[in-house]
Design a protein around this motif. Structure first.
Motif, PDB file in Angstrom:
ATOM      1  N   GLY A  36      -3.422  37.544  41.777  1.00  0.00           N
ATOM      2  CA  GLY A  36      -2.408  36.652  41.210  1.00  0.00           C
ATOM      3  C   GLY A  36      -1.969  37.075  39.829  1.00  0.00           C
ATOM      4  N   GLY A  37      -2.247  38.315  39.466  1.00  0.00           N
ATOM      5  CA  GLY A  37      -1.912  38.794  38.131  1.00  0.00           C
ATOM      6  C   GLY A  37      -0.720  39.717  38.096  1.00  0.00           C
ATOM      7  N   GLU A  38      -0.420  40.163  36.885  1.00  0.00           N
ATOM      8  CA  GLU A  38       0.691  41.084  36.654  1.00  0.00           C
ATOM      9  C   GLU A  38       0.213  42.133  35.658  1.00  0.00           C
ATOM     10  OE1 GLU A  38       5.159  40.933  34.679  1.00  0.00           O
ATOM     11  OE2 GLU A  38       4.129  39.072  35.157  1.00  0.00           O
ATOM     12  N   MET A  39       0.494  43.397  35.935  1.00  0.00           N
ATOM     13  CA  MET A  39       0.129  44.465  35.025  1.00  0.00           C
ATOM     14  C   MET A  39       1.068  44.421  33.813  1.00  0.00           C
ATOM     15  SD  MET A  39      -2.510  45.818  36.431  1.00  0.00           S
ATOM     16  CE  MET A  39      -2.781  47.194  35.346  1.00  0.00           C
ATOM     17  N   LYS A  40       0.466  44.359  32.612  1.00  0.00           N
ATOM     18  CA  LYS A  40       1.247  44.298  31.372  1.00  0.00           C
ATOM     19  C   LYS A  40       0.607  45.199  30.338  1.00  0.00           C
ATOM     20  CE  LYS A  40       3.005  39.618  31.774  1.00  0.00           C
ATOM     21  NZ  LYS A  40       3.242  38.378  31.080  1.00  0.00           N
ATOM     22  N   GLN A  41       1.432  45.666  29.404  1.00  0.00           N
ATOM     23  CA  GLN A  41       0.924  46.413  28.262  1.00  0.00           C
ATOM     24  C   GLN A  41       0.611  45.401  27.171  1.00  0.00           C
ATOM     25  OE1 GLN A  41       4.293  49.376  28.363  1.00  0.00           O
ATOM     26  NE2 GLN A  41       2.606  50.688  27.689  1.00  0.00           N
ATOM     27  N   VAL A  42      -0.648  45.402  26.714  1.00  0.00           N
ATOM     28  CA  VAL A  42      -1.090  44.404  25.744  1.00  0.00           C
ATOM     29  C   VAL A  42      -1.834  45.054  24.586  1.00  0.00           C
ATOM     30  CG1 VAL A  42      -1.213  42.530  27.448  1.00  0.00           C
ATOM     31  CG2 VAL A  42      -3.199  43.975  27.069  1.00  0.00           C
ATOM     32  N   GLY A  43      -1.934  44.316  23.501  1.00  0.00           N
ATOM     33  CA  GLY A  43      -2.679  44.775  22.327  1.00  0.00           C
ATOM     34  C   GLY A  43      -1.918  45.802  21.521  1.00  0.00           C
ATOM     35  N   ARG A  44      -2.509  46.169  20.416  1.00  0.00           N
ATOM     36  CA  ARG A  44      -1.894  47.134  19.504  1.00  0.00           C
ATOM     37  C   ARG A  44      -1.660  48.479  20.185  1.00  0.00           C
ATOM     38  NH1 ARG A  44      -4.406  47.974  13.675  1.00  0.00           N
ATOM     39  NH2 ARG A  44      -3.461  45.936  13.463  1.00  0.00           N
ATOM     40  N   LEU A  45      -2.586  48.895  21.047  1.00  0.00           N
ATOM     41  CA  LEU A  45      -2.444  50.184  21.734  1.00  0.00           C
ATOM     42  C   LEU A  45      -1.571  50.114  22.975  1.00  0.00           C
ATOM     43  CD1 LEU A  45      -6.072  51.588  21.443  1.00  0.00           C
ATOM     44  CD2 LEU A  45      -4.066  52.174  20.074  1.00  0.00           C
TER      45      LEU A  45
ATOM     46  N   ALA B 279      -2.792  51.392  43.183  1.00  0.00           N
ATOM     47  CA  ALA B 279      -4.023  50.690  43.570  1.00  0.00           C
ATOM     48  C   ALA B 279      -4.374  49.626  42.539  1.00  0.00           C
ATOM     49  CB  ALA B 279      -5.169  51.680  43.734  1.00  0.00           C
ATOM     50  N   ASP B 280      -4.244  49.968  41.243  1.00  0.00           N
ATOM     51  CA  ASP B 280      -4.528  48.992  40.187  1.00  0.00           C
ATOM     52  C   ASP B 280      -3.549  47.826  40.250  1.00  0.00           C
ATOM     53  OD1 ASP B 280      -6.591  50.588  39.219  1.00  0.00           O
ATOM     54  OD2 ASP B 280      -5.365  51.481  37.642  1.00  0.00           O
ATOM     55  N   ALA B 281      -2.278  48.131  40.401  1.00  0.00           N
ATOM     56  CA  ALA B 281      -1.250  47.092  40.458  1.00  0.00           C
ATOM     57  C   ALA B 281      -1.434  46.217  41.694  1.00  0.00           C
ATOM     58  CB  ALA B 281       0.140  47.728  40.447  1.00  0.00           C
ATOM     59  N   SER B 282      -1.792  46.820  42.818  1.00  0.00           N
ATOM     60  CA  SER B 282      -2.006  46.056  44.054  1.00  0.00           C
ATOM     61  C   SER B 282      -3.206  45.123  43.919  1.00  0.00           C
ATOM     62  CB  SER B 282      -2.223  46.995  45.239  1.00  0.00           C
ATOM     63  OG  SER B 282      -1.064  47.733  45.488  1.00  0.00           O
ATOM     64  N   ALA B 283      -4.299  45.632  43.342  1.00  0.00           N
ATOM     65  CA  ALA B 283      -5.493  44.803  43.152  1.00  0.00           C
ATOM     66  C   ALA B 283      -5.198  43.656  42.201  1.00  0.00           C
ATOM     67  CB  ALA B 283      -6.646  45.659  42.622  1.00  0.00           C
ATOM     68  N   CYS B 284      -4.418  43.932  41.170  1.00  0.00           N
ATOM     69  CA  CYS B 284      -4.045  42.895  40.203  1.00  0.00           C
ATOM     70  C   CYS B 284      -3.190  41.822  40.887  1.00  0.00           C
ATOM     71  CB  CYS B 284      -3.286  43.537  39.038  1.00  0.00           C
ATOM     72  SG  CYS B 284      -2.728  42.372  37.783  1.00  0.00           S
ATOM     73  N   ALA B 285      -2.197  42.245  41.650  1.00  0.00           N
ATOM     74  CA  ALA B 285      -1.316  41.303  42.342  1.00  0.00           C
ATOM     75  C   ALA B 285      -2.101  40.452  43.330  1.00  0.00           C
ATOM     76  CB  ALA B 285      -0.194  42.055  43.053  1.00  0.00           C
TER      77      ALA B 285
END
Length: 119
Positions: A41-50, A32-38
């Motif tokens: 027009g976005g892409e799920m990515k791991q970001v930041g120090r954590l 659901a998160d990935a679908s809403a992001c797409a």
């Protein structure tokens, strides 16, 4: 008594692998998160120090010269740890993505703000 002391030492070590940061950063993204992001027009990515999962959107005006954030989809900024003096006259560029991590100097009304480094 030794068993009680040994248990008190071993249990916290066994639980370290169950910390929220470890589980969150490696857990698969919910569809659901990935679908809403797409859909945005976005892409799920791991970001930041954590390395937390976030929806990162690429802005159409990325790299366009600017003197104020009102001229951009995201922020107007000078990328990197620029060493600019706050208040100095400067021209920036529109940020490339919604990823907020890293170092940059915001530009508002043609003036440099304080450089920010976000982990």
């Amino acid at each position: 008594m030794r068993g009680l002391i040994l248990g008190a030492l071993v249990l916290p070590l066994a639980l370290v692998g169950c910390s929220p940061a470890a589980v969150t950063s490696e857990a698969p993204m919910q569809s659901a998160d990935a679908s809403a992001c797409a859909a945005r027009g976005g892409e799920m990515k791991q970001v930041g120090r954590l390395q937390s999962w976030q929806c990162v959107i690429r802005y159409a005006d990325a790299g366009k010269r600017c003197t104020d954030g009102d001229q951009c989809q995201g922020d107007c900024r000078v990328e990197g740890n620029s060493g600019l003096t706050p208040g100095a006259a400067v021209t920036g560029v529109c940020q490339a993505t919604s990823d907020r991590f890293g170092c940059h100097t915001p530009v508002e009304d043609g003036r440099a703000g304080a450089t920010l480094c976000i982990d």
